[in-house]
Design a protein around this motif. Sequence first.
Motif, PDB file in Angstrom:
ATOM      1  N   THR A 214       0.755  -1.016   0.332  1.00  0.00           N
ATOM      2  CA  THR A 214       0.499  -0.015   0.047  1.00  0.00           C
ATOM      3  C   THR A 214       0.544   1.435   0.463  1.00  0.00           C
ATOM      4  O   THR A 214       0.441   2.229  -0.930  1.00  0.00           O
ATOM      5  CB  THR A 214      -0.752   0.080   1.484  1.00  0.00           C
ATOM      6  N   LEU A 215       1.485   1.068   0.705  1.00  0.00           N
ATOM      7  CA  LEU A 215       2.803   2.288   0.943  1.00  0.00           C
ATOM      8  C   LEU A 215       4.155   2.910  -0.470  1.00  0.00           C
ATOM      9  O   LEU A 215       3.770   3.572  -0.545  1.00  0.00           O
ATOM     10  CB  LEU A 215       4.206   2.581   2.108  1.00  0.00           C
ATOM     11  N   ILE A 216       4.093   1.604  -0.802  1.00  0.00           N
ATOM     12  CA  ILE A 216       4.969   1.525  -1.933  1.00  0.00           C
ATOM     13  C   ILE A 216       3.588   2.285  -3.097  1.00  0.00           C
ATOM     14  O   ILE A 216       4.082   3.244  -4.086  1.00  0.00           O
ATOM     15  CB  ILE A 216       5.416   0.272  -2.988  1.00  0.00           C
ATOM     16  N   ASN A 217       2.436   2.340  -3.651  1.00  0.00           N
ATOM     17  CA  ASN A 217       1.507   2.445  -4.304  1.00  0.00           C
ATOM     18  C   ASN A 217       1.439   3.992  -4.179  1.00  0.00           C
ATOM     19  O   ASN A 217       0.880   4.371  -5.198  1.00  0.00           O
ATOM     20  CB  ASN A 217       0.650   1.633  -4.330  1.00  0.00           C
ATOM     21  N   GLU A 218       1.584   4.083  -2.704  1.00  0.00           N
ATOM     22  CA  GLU A 218       1.161   5.594  -2.552  1.00  0.00           C
ATOM     23  C   GLU A 218       3.070   6.554  -3.564  1.00  0.00           C
ATOM     24  O   GLU A 218       2.391   7.502  -3.962  1.00  0.00           O
ATOM     25  CB  GLU A 218       1.390   5.806  -0.815  1.00  0.00           C
ATOM     26  N   PHE A 219       3.532   5.782  -3.271  1.00  0.00           N
ATOM     27  CA  PHE A 219       5.025   6.106  -3.640  1.00  0.00           C
ATOM     28  C   PHE A 219       4.779   6.150  -5.338  1.00  0.00           C
ATOM     29  O   PHE A 219       4.256   8.111  -5.977  1.00  0.00           O
ATOM     30  CB  PHE A 219       5.852   5.902  -3.652  1.00  0.00           C
ATOM     31  N   PHE A 220       4.205   5.960  -5.663  1.00  0.00           N
ATOM     32  CA  PHE A 220       3.600   5.474  -7.543  1.00  0.00           C
ATOM     33  C   PHE A 220       2.725   6.471  -7.701  1.00  0.00           C
ATOM     34  O   PHE A 220       2.687   7.002  -8.165  1.00  0.00           O
ATOM     35  CB  PHE A 220       3.275   4.474  -7.772  1.00  0.00           C
ATOM     36  N   GLU A 221       1.922   6.914  -6.632  1.00  0.00           N
ATOM     37  CA  GLU A 221       0.604   7.738  -6.756  1.00  0.00           C
ATOM     38  C   GLU A 221       1.448   8.847  -7.512  1.00  0.00           C
ATOM     39  O   GLU A 221       0.557   9.724  -7.968  1.00  0.00           O
ATOM     40  CB  GLU A 221      -0.466   7.036  -6.131  1.00  0.00           C
ATOM     41  N   ILE A 222       1.988   9.399  -6.491  1.00  0.00           N
ATOM     42  CA  ILE A 222       2.515  11.010  -5.883  1.00  0.00           C
ATOM     43  C   ILE A 222       3.811  11.493  -7.540  1.00  0.00           C
ATOM     44  O   ILE A 222       2.878  12.124  -7.772  1.00  0.00           O
ATOM     45  CB  ILE A 222       3.840  10.721  -4.809  1.00  0.00           C
ATOM     46  N   THR A 223       4.388  10.222  -7.596  1.00  0.00           N
ATOM     47  CA  THR A 223       4.964   9.880  -9.092  1.00  0.00           C
ATOM     48  C   THR A 223       4.623   9.897 -10.562  1.00  0.00           C
ATOM     49  O   THR A 223       5.372  10.762 -10.956  1.00  0.00           O
ATOM     50  CB  THR A 223       6.492   9.360  -9.038  1.00  0.00           C
ATOM     51  N   ARG A 224       3.196   9.921 -10.312  1.00  0.00           N
ATOM     52  CA  ARG A 224       2.720   9.859 -11.727  1.00  0.00           C
ATOM     53  C   ARG A 224       1.509  10.783 -11.728  1.00  0.00           C
ATOM     54  O   ARG A 224       0.591  11.082 -13.067  1.00  0.00           O
ATOM     55  CB  ARG A 224       2.275   8.432 -11.699  1.00  0.00           C
TER      56      ARG A 224
END
Length: 384
Positions: A214-224
């Motif tokens: 979940t936390l990794i997906n949040e990182f991807f959400e921020i960058t894209r």
Amino acid sequence: MDIKLKNKISKPVMILSVCFAGILLSIGVYFLIDYILNGSFVNWFESNYMITEGQYSPETEAYTLVRQPIYSELKVLLFWILTISLEIFLVVVVAVSHFHAKSKVRKAVTEISKTMNEFMQSEKDAADLFPKEYAEISTQMVEIKSAMWQKEQMLKEEANRKNDMITYLAHDLKTPLTSVIGYLSLLSEAEDMPPKQQEKYVNITLDKAKRLETLINEFFEITRYNLQYIELEKETINLCYMMVQLTDEFYPLLQAHGNTTESDIDEDLTIYGDGDKLARVFNNILKNAAAYSYPGSVIRIWAEKNDGNIQIYFQNKGKTIPAHKLETIFEKFFRLDEARTSNTGGSGLGLAIAKEIVTLHKGTLTAESHDELTTFCVTLPLEI
């Protein structure tokens, strides 16, 4: 004040320039006739505007030849000379005025540009820089500068929130990762561990791994996060069918909190838009509703047609959102739960992304909260 002084000086300068040009023209014509075309001009003038005739002289008692002007022809010549001179004078006046006006405009634009640049780069008051005759420009520049300052502040706040969010996420990544490594090490090292204990550690490791995902997906959400250049692929979508699919996907999450959904949407109701993008909008709103609902409560979904629009409502029962926070929940990286230890919040992009997608569809996304009921409303135009 310098511009005003230049305007006062420019009028006499223009008049003197025109008079000087007229004098030079007269001198030039005189020089041309008297020196360059002396013989030719005299012959032409005498042959066309002078007449020779015999007159009787009482003194000599004889006829003598006398040359005198032909006044009828000479008047026509003078008329044309005056007409042409006047036209030349007017042409000179217009030309001088035109070039002077262009020069004055260039100077005024340069001065205004310098003043505007100075105003934008300094903290001086507009009234101290702009003359009174430029009061309208002064007012507009104050508004532009104020809007730019507000935009700059918003970008700074957004950047700060984003940096804080990345810092929190980076910190939070360590906790589940450390737990996963720790429990896997125990399972690897303790070969004689009882099966029940092994099962317990495996389940804990799985939960921590899901949290890490979940936390990794949040990182991807921020960058894209960038919807400015997304092109919509619109089509007719059955809203009822789409909502059934979405609520089915949320069943495990809702069941874990004892929540249920209650949908009241006409089976024939359709919307026109990008299916994938709108599914993301509804997904983000449902995720928010599930995260902040009281355990065991119902999330209601319904739709209405109104004035050429379709309005889709999502209502959950939970803690009332304060009015001052209700205005900012659609901002990027904003979260209602300020403590990162809470598992309810994400990166704070879900509602911001949802709002931008709805805006791309020429619709609106609003929210209201009172009496422990929070309602999100997606309004989309009914396009055929």
